[in-house]
Design an enzyme around this catalytic site. Structure first.
Site, PDB file in Angstrom:
ATOM      1  N   LYS A 179       0.864  -1.189   0.000  1.00 30.80           N
ATOM      2  CA  LYS A 179       0.000   0.000   0.000  1.00 30.80           C
ATOM      3  C   LYS A 179       0.901   1.240   0.000  1.00 30.80           C
ATOM      4  CE  LYS A 179      -3.598  -2.915   1.938  1.00 30.80           C
ATOM      5  NZ  LYS A 179      -4.197  -3.417   0.692  1.00 30.80           N
ATOM      6  N   THR A 227       7.707 -19.671  -2.859  1.00 25.66           N
ATOM      7  CA  THR A 227       8.863 -18.959  -3.411  1.00 25.66           C
ATOM      8  C   THR A 227       9.041 -17.611  -2.716  1.00 25.66           C
ATOM      9  OG1 THR A 227       8.546 -20.050  -5.530  1.00 25.66           O
ATOM     10  CG2 THR A 227       9.801 -17.996  -5.561  1.00 25.66           C
TER      11      THR A 227
END
Ligand SMILES: Cc1ncc(COP(=O)(O)O)c(C=O)c1O
Length: 409
Positions: free
Chosen positions: A250, A280
């Protein structure tokens, strides 16, 4: 379509028809951001330029020179992918440096990166339940879906306290002896109302009843506090929280989530959280972009101050135009519509007629009957854009005959 395919397709069709009938079928905008022109974007479907008024890239850092240069440098230095999970070749200098930066931001021993804020909440809270099997969780009723999922997966006993209601929280905590393990989970800035929680008071109650504290600072990091450490930094409470959780997606303009806490706690989550271990790692280019942005916002107050000044302008302009909104003292400005179909129509008309995108927030993001337009100004919105927003809202409210409930606002 063969019979077997039809049989299963029917389930999907039925589910979609249900939400269409309830007026809460989700339509995504198809936009291309225009680097250097934020908060404007290109509406691909309608072939026109529009202005975003609901972006969570709260400070426009997603296209700041600092962030872009860090990505370019990181690609040239490290390439693109992470190459594996943290355990199997995905660990990197970049992610370790980022975690150190985050620990410093929140004045904690250590931090741990996840692929998103959602995953950091869900994985951490569920793992706490596995590490402390008789843990009892006390969760604010307005907490985000990722927290709710974490609590569900934790398997722990739980109590939901009324939003920001300390008396109710205390009533529930009282049920248990002092030596029963407990955790209070809440947010600093609530994403859909813009409300800010009474952090010190919640910590006082936690101290009294020997409870850990977990705060979601997703909608505050970068924007509040002298160095962007969130509301906990703003009110001087960072050291009172057991765990501070945040996002890079954000105000920091990138992607990824994290927790910060004591070295031992972070090591335990690192060692046991499935959602951390078996995925990952974030690639170095993301880590470097985030680290540069965090460093920049630690040292520069301009973006923060300009954002809050612009938010104040927008609120003032709305008051003057008698557009009711819920004023939670934060940068999030919800305009209550309280009807899913009208809310969606308002969103559509703002886009079609006024070239403004402000998403309709419907159930299950908010309770049924509490549908809203959620406005998030940035310092990049100009005065002309503010005037255009207000005029457009007034026009749409008149055309759709939206009568705002002054008591509810
Ligand atoms: C309060 C809160 N916590 C967590 C998240 C998830 O963060 P992320 O978008 O990084 O997955 C959100 C997302 O909007 C949120 O509003």
């Amino acid at each position: 379509m063969n019979e077997s395919v039809k049989f299963y397709e029917n389930y999907f069709t039925k589910a979609l028809n249900n939400i269409r009938q309830e007026g809460r079928y989700r339509v995504f905008g198809d936009f291309a951001r225009i680097a250097g022109d934020f908060p404007n974007a290109w509406d691909v479907q309608n072939n026109k330029k529009i202005t975003l008024w609901c972006s969570n890239d709260y400070l426009g850092m997603g296209e700041h020179e600092v962030t872009k240069n860090a990505v370019i440098n990181a690609i040239n230095k490290y390439g693109v992918g992470a190459g594996g999970t943290r355990n199997i070749s995905g660990n990197s200098e970049a992610i370790i440096l980022l975690e150190k930066e985050l620990a410093d931001l929140h004045q904690k021993d250590a931090a741990l990166m996840f692929t998103s804020g959602y995953v950091s909440n869900s994985a951490t809270i569920s793992t706490l339940g596995k590490l402390i099997p008789d843990l009892v969780i006390f969760s604010d009723e307005a907490n985000h879906a990722s927290i709710i999922e974490g609590i569900r997966f934790s398997g722990c006993a739980k109590h939901i306290f009324k939003h920001n209601d300390l008396n109710h929280l205390e009533e529930l905590l009282k049920i248990y002896p002092k030596d029963k393990p407990k955790i209070i989970i809440f947010e600093s800035v609530y994403s859909m109302s813009g409300n800010i929680s009474p952090i010190h008071l919640i910590c006082d109650v936690a101290d009294k009843y020997n409870a850990m504290t977990y705060i979601d600072e997703v909608h505050a990091v970068g924007m509040y506090g002298k160095r962007g450490g969130g509301i906990t930094e703003l009110v001087g409470a960072s050291d009172r929280l057991t765990i501070i959780e945040g996002t890079l997606g954000k105000a920091f303009g990138v992607v990824g989530g994290y927790i910060a806490g004591s070295a031992n706690l972070i090591d335990a989550i690192r060692s046991f959280a499935s959602g951390f271990i078996f995925t990952t790692a974030l690639p170095p280019l993301i880590c470097e972009a985030a680290r540069s942005t965090i460093q920049y916002l630690k040292e520069n107050n301009y973006e923060r101050q300009a954002l809050h000044a612009r938010v104040s302008d927008v609120k003032q302009a709305m008051r003057k135009a008698e557009i009711m909104f819920r004023s939670g003292y934060s940068h999030i400005i919800p305009i209550m519509i309280n009807d899913p179909e009208i809310c969606k129509k308002a969103r559509d008309m703002m886009l079609a007629k006024h070239n403004i995108f402000v998403q309709a927030i419907n159930y299950p993001t908010v309770p049924k009957g509490a549908e809203r337009l959620r406005i998030t100004p940035t310092q990049h919105h100009t005065e002309e854009m503010v005037v255009h927003l207000i005029n457009s809202l007034q026009d749409v409210f008149m055309e759709l005959n939206i009568k705002q409930d002054k008591k509810a606002a």
